[in-house]
Motif scaffolding. Structure first.
Motif, PDB file in Angstrom:
ATOM      1  N   ASN A   1      -9.035  20.949   1.217  1.00 24.05           N
ATOM      2  CA  ASN A   1      -9.093  19.598   0.638  1.00 24.05           C
ATOM      3  C   ASN A   1      -7.724  18.956   0.829  1.00 24.05           C
ATOM      4  N   PHE A   2      -7.703  17.747   1.365  1.00 29.96           N
ATOM      5  CA  PHE A   2      -6.414  17.101   1.592  1.00 29.96           C
ATOM      6  C   PHE A   2      -6.492  15.598   1.376  1.00 29.96           C
ATOM      7  N   ILE A   3      -5.311  15.013   1.207  1.00 30.36           N
ATOM      8  CA  ILE A   3      -5.147  13.560   1.092  1.00 30.36           C
ATOM      9  C   ILE A   3      -4.053  13.163   2.060  1.00 30.36           C
ATOM     10  N   LEU A   4      -4.252  12.067   2.784  1.00 38.28           N
ATOM     11  CA  LEU A   4      -3.244  11.544   3.703  1.00 38.28           C
ATOM     12  C   LEU A   4      -2.901  10.119   3.273  1.00 38.28           C
ATOM     13  N   ILE A   5      -1.632   9.905   2.992  1.00 36.21           N
ATOM     14  CA  ILE A   5      -1.163   8.588   2.527  1.00 36.21           C
ATOM     15  C   ILE A   5      -0.250   7.983   3.576  1.00 36.21           C
ATOM     16  N   GLU A   6      -0.515   6.726   3.924  1.00 35.37           N
ATOM     17  CA  GLU A   6       0.296   5.989   4.896  1.00 35.37           C
ATOM     18  C   GLU A   6       1.140   4.944   4.173  1.00 35.37           C
ATOM     19  N   THR A   7       2.425   4.952   4.467  1.00 33.22           N
ATOM     20  CA  THR A   7       3.342   3.944   3.942  1.00 33.22           C
ATOM     21  C   THR A   7       3.882   3.140   5.112  1.00 33.22           C
ATOM     22  N   PRO A   8       3.505   1.872   5.249  1.00 28.99           N
ATOM     23  CA  PRO A   8       4.060   1.062   6.336  1.00 28.99           C
ATOM     24  C   PRO A   8       5.568   0.894   6.152  1.00 28.99           C
ATOM     25  N   TYR A   9       6.325   1.156   7.218  1.00 29.29           N
ATOM     26  CA  TYR A   9       7.782   0.974   7.183  1.00 29.29           C
ATOM     27  C   TYR A   9       8.137  -0.383   7.766  1.00 29.29           C
ATOM     28  N   ASN A  10       7.602  -0.674   8.926  1.00 28.13           N
ATOM     29  CA  ASN A  10       7.707  -2.005   9.526  1.00 28.13           C
ATOM     30  C   ASN A  10       6.480  -2.198  10.409  1.00 28.13           C
ATOM     31  N   GLU A  11       6.452  -3.220  11.238  1.00 24.58           N
ATOM     32  CA  GLU A  11       5.247  -3.487  12.029  1.00 24.58           C
ATOM     33  C   GLU A  11       5.019  -2.449  13.135  1.00 24.58           C
ATOM     34  N   ARG A  12       6.012  -1.629  13.448  1.00 22.32           N
ATOM     35  CA  ARG A  12       5.899  -0.655  14.531  1.00 22.32           C
ATOM     36  C   ARG A  12       5.752   0.795  14.076  1.00 22.32           C
ATOM     37  N   VAL A  13       6.061   1.073  12.818  1.00 24.86           N
ATOM     38  CA  VAL A  13       6.068   2.471  12.388  1.00 24.86           C
ATOM     39  C   VAL A  13       5.622   2.605  10.932  1.00 24.86           C
ATOM     40  N   SER A  14       4.875   3.678  10.679  1.00 28.11           N
ATOM     41  CA  SER A  14       4.460   4.041   9.323  1.00 28.11           C
ATOM     42  C   SER A  14       4.878   5.473   9.046  1.00 28.11           C
ATOM     43  N   ILE A  15       5.034   5.781   7.777  1.00 28.00           N
ATOM     44  CA  ILE A  15       5.315   7.138   7.327  1.00 28.00           C
ATOM     45  C   ILE A  15       4.008   7.699   6.784  1.00 28.00           C
ATOM     46  N   TYR A  16       3.667   8.910   7.208  1.00 24.21           N
ATOM     47  CA  TYR A  16       2.439   9.572   6.780  1.00 24.21           C
ATOM     48  C   TYR A  16       2.791  10.814   5.977  1.00 24.21           C
ATOM     49  N   VAL A  17       2.162  10.980   4.821  1.00 25.25           N
ATOM     50  CA  VAL A  17       2.373  12.173   4.005  1.00 25.25           C
ATOM     51  C   VAL A  17       1.015  12.798   3.725  1.00 25.25           C
ATOM     52  N   MET A  18       0.896  14.087   4.095  1.00 22.86           N
ATOM     53  CA  MET A  18      -0.331  14.830   3.837  1.00 22.86           C
ATOM     54  C   MET A  18      -0.087  15.809   2.689  1.00 22.86           C
ATOM     55  N   TYR A  19      -1.051  15.857   1.774  1.00 29.25           N
ATOM     56  CA  TYR A  19      -1.062  16.813   0.666  1.00 29.25           C
ATOM     57  C   TYR A  19      -2.299  17.676   0.872  1.00 29.25           C
ATOM     58  N   ALA A  20      -2.119  18.986   1.098  1.00 32.65           N
ATOM     59  CA  ALA A  20      -3.239  19.848   1.475  1.00 32.65           C
ATOM     60  C   ALA A  20      -3.413  21.032   0.525  1.00 32.65           C
ATOM     61  N   HIS A  21      -4.561  21.676   0.619  1.00 29.01           N
ATOM     62  CA  HIS A  21      -4.997  22.838  -0.162  1.00 29.01           C
ATOM     63  C   HIS A  21      -5.326  22.468  -1.606  1.00 29.01           C
ATOM     64  N   LEU A  22      -5.699  21.235  -1.854  1.00 25.45           N
ATOM     65  CA  LEU A  22      -5.957  20.757  -3.210  1.00 25.45           C
ATOM     66  C   LEU A  22      -7.241  21.338  -3.787  1.00 25.45           C
ATOM     67  N   THR A  23      -7.306  21.363  -5.112  1.00 30.21           N
ATOM     68  CA  THR A  23      -8.551  21.698  -5.797  1.00 30.21           C
ATOM     69  C   THR A  23      -9.352  20.421  -6.033  1.00 30.21           C
ATOM     70  N   ASP A  24      -8.690  19.378  -6.496  1.00 27.67           N
ATOM     71  CA  ASP A  24      -9.344  18.089  -6.779  1.00 27.67           C
ATOM     72  C   ASP A  24      -8.581  16.985  -6.074  1.00 27.67           C
ATOM     73  N   ASP A  25      -9.298  15.912  -5.751  1.00 27.08           N
ATOM     74  CA  ASP A  25      -8.600  14.680  -5.374  1.00 27.08           C
ATOM     75  C   ASP A  25      -9.206  13.537  -6.171  1.00 27.08           C
ATOM     76  N   PHE A  26      -8.329  12.628  -6.580  1.00 25.13           N
ATOM     77  CA  PHE A  26      -8.738  11.527  -7.450  1.00 25.13           C
ATOM     78  C   PHE A  26      -8.547  10.174  -6.772  1.00 25.13           C
ATOM     79  N   VAL A  27      -8.712  10.121  -5.462  1.00 24.44           N
ATOM     80  CA  VAL A  27      -8.440   8.905  -4.713  1.00 24.44           C
ATOM     81  C   VAL A  27      -9.658   8.491  -3.906  1.00 24.44           C
ATOM     82  N   ALA A  28      -9.616   7.268  -3.442  1.00 19.81           N
ATOM     83  CA  ALA A  28     -10.659   6.746  -2.562  1.00 19.81           C
ATOM     84  C   ALA A  28      -9.986   6.193  -1.312  1.00 19.81           C
ATOM     85  N   LEU A  29     -10.705   6.197  -0.226  1.00 14.67           N
ATOM     86  CA  LEU A  29     -10.201   5.663   1.025  1.00 14.67           C
ATOM     87  C   LEU A  29      -9.767   4.210   0.839  1.00 14.67           C
ATOM     88  N   GLY A  30      -8.560   3.892   1.282  1.00 17.32           N
ATOM     89  CA  GLY A  30      -8.044   2.533   1.192  1.00 17.32           C
ATOM     90  C   GLY A  30      -7.296   2.219  -0.082  1.00 17.32           C
TER      91      GLY A  30
END
Length: 172
Positions: free
Chosen positions: A67-96
């Motif tokens: 189970n994982f969650i991937l979060i994108e943080t826009p840095y500027n118009e050319r690059v984003s930072i992506y953070v993945m959180y993996a091996h979860l038991t629960d996730d409390f988020v929705a796409l978008g």
């Protein structure tokens, strides 16, 4: 992990005491961003143990991320930072969904290919929008993930390193 031959691109934050005491450890994102992908690994539970733990890193187990969650943080118009959180038991988020460091996004677990209860966190950067609703049971998603630039998340813990990281993003 003594059983791995290939590099480990993230940092594992362990929390076994909470689970041994029947308590959940909640996960908060390290920065604001949008949930661009997440997956509850149903096959991890149907073919693994009660925690969704499996013995292989096969594609059908999200390549071992479970189970994982991937979060994108826009840095500027050319690059984003992506953070993945993996091996979860629960996730409390929705796409978008837009999340901030004050939001609980999931709980520590050991779903997928994991030895103990922990959250595996990977930080990468690349072109914006690369992982919108990505299906990590497909090789194309894993190849895309591996083609982005990895960052050692431990370095980002210290504010003194933020300027160097921002300079890397600007050059990229």
């Amino acid at each position: 992990d003594p059983y791995r031959d290939e590099p480990h691109y993230g940092v594992d934050y362990a929390a076994p005491q909470d689970y041994l005491n029947g308590k959940k450890t909640y996960i908060y994102p390290i920065g604001p961003g949008y949930v661009t992908a997440h997956s509850f690994c149903v096959r991890c539970y149907s073919e693994g143990d009660q925690w969704g733990n499996v013995a292989e890193r096969w594609p059908l187990y999200n390549f071992g991320f479970g189970n994982f969650i991937l979060i994108e943080t826009p840095y500027n118009e050319r690059v984003s930072i992506y953070v993945m959180y993996a091996h979860l038991t629960d996730d409390f988020v929705a796409l978008g969904r837009y999340v901030t460091p004050e939001d609980v996004i999931g709980t520590v677990g050991k779903s997928g290919y994991a030895e103990e209860f922990h959250v595996h966190m990977e930080v990468r950067y690349g072109e914006p929008g690369r992982f919108w609703n990505a299906n990590f049971t497909r090789w194309a998603a894993l190849d895309l993930w591996m083609s982005t630039m990895p960052v050692n998340p431990a370095l980002l813990v210290f504010a003194d390193n933020h300027a160097n990281f921002a300079a890397k993003l600007d050059v990229w």
